[in-house]
Design a protein around this motif. Structure first.
Motif, PDB file in Angstrom:
ATOM      1  N   TYR A  45       0.970  -1.162   0.059  1.00  0.00           N
ATOM      2  CA  TYR A  45       0.105  -0.035   0.196  1.00  0.00           C
ATOM      3  C   TYR A  45       1.069   1.166   0.045  1.00  0.00           C
ATOM      4  O   TYR A  45       1.964   1.365   0.709  1.00  0.00           O
ATOM      5  CB  TYR A  45      -0.926  -0.064   1.239  1.00  0.00           C
ATOM      6  CG  TYR A  45      -1.964  -0.913   1.458  1.00  0.00           C
ATOM      7  CD1 TYR A  45      -2.002  -2.201   0.913  1.00  0.00           C
ATOM      8  CD2 TYR A  45      -3.385  -0.605   1.632  1.00  0.00           C
ATOM      9  CE1 TYR A  45      -3.060  -3.064   0.501  1.00  0.00           C
ATOM     10  CE2 TYR A  45      -4.514  -1.340   1.750  1.00  0.00           C
ATOM     11  CZ  TYR A  45      -4.205  -2.661   1.207  1.00  0.00           C
ATOM     12  OH  TYR A  45      -5.351  -3.431   1.048  1.00  0.00           O
ATOM     13  N   THR A  46       0.385   2.577  -0.389  1.00  0.00           N
ATOM     14  CA  THR A  46       0.937   3.665  -0.733  1.00  0.00           C
ATOM     15  C   THR A  46       0.693   4.165   0.815  1.00  0.00           C
ATOM     16  O   THR A  46      -0.131   3.734   1.606  1.00  0.00           O
ATOM     17  CB  THR A  46       0.589   4.714  -1.682  1.00  0.00           C
ATOM     18  OG1 THR A  46      -0.925   4.845  -1.321  1.00  0.00           O
ATOM     19  CG2 THR A  46       0.748   3.964  -2.977  1.00  0.00           C
ATOM     20  N   ALA A  47       1.213   5.266   1.105  1.00  0.00           N
ATOM     21  CA  ALA A  47       1.304   5.948   2.477  1.00  0.00           C
ATOM     22  C   ALA A  47      -0.285   6.331   2.628  1.00  0.00           C
ATOM     23  O   ALA A  47      -0.916   6.419   3.479  1.00  0.00           O
ATOM     24  CB  ALA A  47       2.074   7.156   2.849  1.00  0.00           C
ATOM     25  N   LEU A  48      -0.761   6.899   1.521  1.00  0.00           N
ATOM     26  CA  LEU A  48      -1.968   7.615   1.492  1.00  0.00           C
ATOM     27  C   LEU A  48      -3.179   6.457   1.565  1.00  0.00           C
ATOM     28  O   LEU A  48      -4.162   6.650   2.664  1.00  0.00           O
ATOM     29  CB  LEU A  48      -2.289   8.301   0.143  1.00  0.00           C
ATOM     30  CG  LEU A  48      -3.776   8.763  -0.014  1.00  0.00           C
ATOM     31  CD1 LEU A  48      -4.045   9.667   0.882  1.00  0.00           C
ATOM     32  CD2 LEU A  48      -3.874   9.346  -1.612  1.00  0.00           C
ATOM     33  N   LEU A  49      -2.927   5.189   1.007  1.00  0.00           N
ATOM     34  CA  LEU A  49      -3.950   4.056   1.139  1.00  0.00           C
ATOM     35  C   LEU A  49      -3.708   3.667   2.355  1.00  0.00           C
ATOM     36  O   LEU A  49      -4.898   3.154   3.195  1.00  0.00           O
ATOM     37  CB  LEU A  49      -3.858   3.158   0.240  1.00  0.00           C
ATOM     38  CG  LEU A  49      -4.000   2.993  -1.107  1.00  0.00           C
ATOM     39  CD1 LEU A  49      -3.682   1.879  -2.214  1.00  0.00           C
ATOM     40  CD2 LEU A  49      -5.586   3.423  -1.349  1.00  0.00           C
ATOM     41  N   ALA A  50      -2.546   3.599   3.079  1.00  0.00           N
ATOM     42  CA  ALA A  50      -2.481   3.129   4.194  1.00  0.00           C
ATOM     43  C   ALA A  50      -3.114   4.019   5.647  1.00  0.00           C
ATOM     44  O   ALA A  50      -3.873   3.449   6.318  1.00  0.00           O
ATOM     45  CB  ALA A  50      -1.062   2.914   4.885  1.00  0.00           C
ATOM     46  N   GLY A  51      -3.133   5.246   5.315  1.00  0.00           N
ATOM     47  CA  GLY A  51      -3.668   6.360   5.944  1.00  0.00           C
ATOM     48  C   GLY A  51      -5.402   6.197   5.774  1.00  0.00           C
ATOM     49  O   GLY A  51      -5.934   6.256   6.876  1.00  0.00           O
ATOM     50  N   LEU A  52      -5.748   5.797   4.935  1.00  0.00           N
ATOM     51  CA  LEU A  52      -7.189   5.777   4.551  1.00  0.00           C
ATOM     52  C   LEU A  52      -7.826   4.528   5.159  1.00  0.00           C
ATOM     53  O   LEU A  52      -9.111   4.545   5.428  1.00  0.00           O
ATOM     54  CB  LEU A  52      -7.568   5.683   3.092  1.00  0.00           C
ATOM     55  CG  LEU A  52      -7.284   7.070   2.216  1.00  0.00           C
ATOM     56  CD1 LEU A  52      -7.541   6.786   0.722  1.00  0.00           C
ATOM     57  CD2 LEU A  52      -8.235   8.171   2.800  1.00  0.00           C
ATOM     58  N   LEU A  53      -6.916   3.509   5.439  1.00  0.00           N
ATOM     59  CA  LEU A  53      -7.529   2.515   6.244  1.00  0.00           C
ATOM     60  C   LEU A  53      -7.931   3.011   7.517  1.00  0.00           C
ATOM     61  O   LEU A  53      -8.863   2.186   8.102  1.00  0.00           O
ATOM     62  CB  LEU A  53      -6.175   1.430   6.510  1.00  0.00           C
ATOM     63  CG  LEU A  53      -6.141   0.371   5.157  1.00  0.00           C
ATOM     64  CD1 LEU A  53      -4.645  -0.127   5.639  1.00  0.00           C
ATOM     65  CD2 LEU A  53      -7.003  -0.427   4.874  1.00  0.00           C
ATOM     66  N   LEU A  54      -7.429   3.929   8.374  1.00  0.00           N
ATOM     67  CA  LEU A  54      -7.843   4.114   9.484  1.00  0.00           C
ATOM     68  C   LEU A  54      -9.124   5.216   9.395  1.00  0.00           C
ATOM     69  O   LEU A  54      -9.561   5.591  10.502  1.00  0.00           O
ATOM     70  CB  LEU A  54      -6.777   5.003  10.432  1.00  0.00           C
ATOM     71  CG  LEU A  54      -5.404   4.301  10.332  1.00  0.00           C
ATOM     72  CD1 LEU A  54      -4.293   4.922  10.895  1.00  0.00           C
ATOM     73  CD2 LEU A  54      -5.492   2.891  11.235  1.00  0.00           C
ATOM     74  N   SER A  55      -9.615   5.828   8.494  1.00  0.00           N
ATOM     75  CA  SER A  55     -10.392   6.799   8.160  1.00  0.00           C
ATOM     76  C   SER A  55     -12.083   6.187   8.541  1.00  0.00           C
ATOM     77  O   SER A  55     -12.453   6.839   9.503  1.00  0.00           O
ATOM     78  CB  SER A  55     -10.633   7.135   6.570  1.00  0.00           C
ATOM     79  OG  SER A  55      -9.283   7.893   6.387  1.00  0.00           O
ATOM     80  N   PRO A  56     -12.366   5.105   8.220  1.00  0.00           N
ATOM     81  CA  PRO A  56     -13.759   4.579   8.396  1.00  0.00           C
ATOM     82  C   PRO A  56     -13.807   4.373  10.210  1.00  0.00           C
ATOM     83  O   PRO A  56     -14.994   4.889  10.914  1.00  0.00           O
ATOM     84  CB  PRO A  56     -13.599   3.348   8.004  1.00  0.00           C
ATOM     85  CG  PRO A  56     -12.938   3.441   6.735  1.00  0.00           C
ATOM     86  CD  PRO A  56     -11.740   3.950   7.148  1.00  0.00           C
ATOM     87  N   GLY A  57     -12.934   3.978  10.713  1.00  0.00           N
ATOM     88  CA  GLY A  57     -12.723   3.854  12.142  1.00  0.00           C
ATOM     89  C   GLY A  57     -12.589   5.285  12.723  1.00  0.00           C
ATOM     90  O   GLY A  57     -13.680   5.298  13.829  1.00  0.00           O
ATOM     91  N   ALA A  58     -12.030   6.162  12.270  1.00  0.00           N
ATOM     92  CA  ALA A  58     -12.167   7.587  12.948  1.00  0.00           C
ATOM     93  C   ALA A  58     -13.661   8.042  12.716  1.00  0.00           C
ATOM     94  O   ALA A  58     -14.177   8.799  13.796  1.00  0.00           O
ATOM     95  CB  ALA A  58     -11.150   8.403  12.170  1.00  0.00           C
ATOM     96  N   LEU A  59     -14.042   7.944  11.604  1.00  0.00           N
ATOM     97  CA  LEU A  59     -15.788   8.376  11.509  1.00  0.00           C
ATOM     98  C   LEU A  59     -16.459   7.882  12.644  1.00  0.00           C
ATOM     99  O   LEU A  59     -17.446   8.580  12.976  1.00  0.00           O
ATOM    100  CB  LEU A  59     -16.088   7.965   9.943  1.00  0.00           C
ATOM    101  CG  LEU A  59     -15.401   8.814   9.065  1.00  0.00           C
ATOM    102  CD1 LEU A  59     -15.902   8.531   7.602  1.00  0.00           C
ATOM    103  CD2 LEU A  59     -15.564  10.348   9.104  1.00  0.00           C
ATOM    104  N   ILE A  60     -16.358   6.433  12.846  1.00  0.00           N
ATOM    105  CA  ILE A  60     -17.399   5.752  13.741  1.00  0.00           C
ATOM    106  C   ILE A  60     -17.217   6.268  15.137  1.00  0.00           C
ATOM    107  O   ILE A  60     -18.205   6.493  15.649  1.00  0.00           O
ATOM    108  CB  ILE A  60     -16.898   4.124  13.512  1.00  0.00           C
ATOM    109  CG1 ILE A  60     -17.411   3.721  12.303  1.00  0.00           C
ATOM    110  CG2 ILE A  60     -17.653   3.464  14.821  1.00  0.00           C
ATOM    111  CD1 ILE A  60     -17.067   2.095  12.210  1.00  0.00           C
ATOM    112  N   MET A  61     -15.801   6.547  15.466  1.00  0.00           N
ATOM    113  CA  MET A  61     -15.840   7.089  16.983  1.00  0.00           C
ATOM    114  C   MET A  61     -16.381   8.618  17.023  1.00  0.00           C
ATOM    115  O   MET A  61     -16.927   8.870  18.070  1.00  0.00           O
ATOM    116  CB  MET A  61     -14.197   7.366  17.233  1.00  0.00           C
ATOM    117  CG  MET A  61     -13.445   5.902  17.450  1.00  0.00           C
ATOM    118  SD  MET A  61     -11.909   5.873  18.095  1.00  0.00           S
ATOM    119  CE  MET A  61     -11.980   6.571  19.692  1.00  0.00           C
TER     120      MET A  61
END
Length: 259
Positions: A45-61
């Motif tokens: 994964y690129t750094a951008l895609l790796a960061g996007l992995l955390l985005s759904p969790g952040a929205l849920i919180m």
């Protein structure tokens, strides 16, 4: 007069609360690092895609934390909410234990999203309960201790988790390479098929053999790394489940200290 008054730790709820925030921080910070690290180092994964992995969790919180504070805290025993949060975090880590070398983006993002469901039931309830029986005169010292435990143990958790992932990678690789021998027929068949594929691409027989061995070595390293990360998530699951009974050391109060 001490810089920080340690008498705050004599309050039962606060002592249990700082223990809980230490566990929460260790699990949160470690998983925040491990999932992008796995994605970038071993899944391409690129750094951008790796960061996007955390985005759904952040929205849920962002969505769940206010809801927990508004609807759950005033009506449910706070320690029960914390117990539920740790159980959910343990279950999510056990779910994340089911990694594979060809895991897709959606499944990996779901791993993180499920983890954050449990975290939403931990942060506000734990801090609320930790301070609920503490004298006001100790609030300033308690806040300093609370932050110290959160940050220091979180950093220790990151160091231990990354060290464990690397160590377990080496252990699993040592077991896997035992099969890379001239006497292992499945390995020899794979080596022959891979070498033929490189020959079809125009390489010489000798070059194709070397390329095939290099590719198989990369596959072994990737599989060993995934197994290592699985071991770390398994440990996270055990810690989450073991923390559940510890939550009942809190005095049974609801938000605002009401019994």
């Amino acid at each position: 007069k001490p810089i920080v008054n340690l008498r705050a730790l004599g309050d039962r709820n606060f002592a249990v609360g700082v223990t809980m925030i230490a566990l929460i921080s260790a699990l949160l910070y470690s998983s925040n690092l491990l999932i992008p690290s796995l994605a970038q180092q071993w899944l391409g994964y690129t750094a951008l895609l790796a960061g996007l992995l955390l985005s759904p969790g952040a929205l849920i919180m962002v969505v769940l934390i206010p809801l927990v504070g508004k609807y759950a805290l005033p009506n449910i025993q706070t320690r029960n909410l914390i117990a539920f949060g740790f159980f959910t975090l343990g279950a999510a880590s056990w779910y994340a234990h089911n990694l594979t070398p060809d895991i897709d983006f959606t499944t990996l993002a779901l791993f993180r999203a499920v983890q954050t469901v449990g975290l939403a039931f931990l942060f506000v309830p734990n801090s609320t309960l930790a301070y609920s029986t503490l004298p006001r005169s100790l609030n300033t010292d308690a806040a300093a201790l609370y932050s110290m435990f959160r940050n220091i143990v979180g950093s220790i958790g990151i160091a231990l988790a990354t060290a464990m992932a690397d160590q377990r990678l080496e252990v699993h690789r040592a077991h896997l390479v035992e099969h890379l021998s001239p006497f292992d027929q499945p390995y020899q068949a794979l080596l022959a098929r891979t070498a033929r594929a490189f020959i079809d691409l125009g390489q010489t027989a000798a070059s194709a053999h070397e390329s095939a061995m290099g590719l198989i070595n990369s596959m072994v390293n990737k599989q060993a790394a995934v197994l290592g990360y699985m071991d770390v998530f398994e440990l996270f699951a055990v810690i989450g489940f073991l923390a559940v009974p510890l939550t009942f050391l809190f005095r049974p109060t609801k938000a605002g200290g009401r019994r």
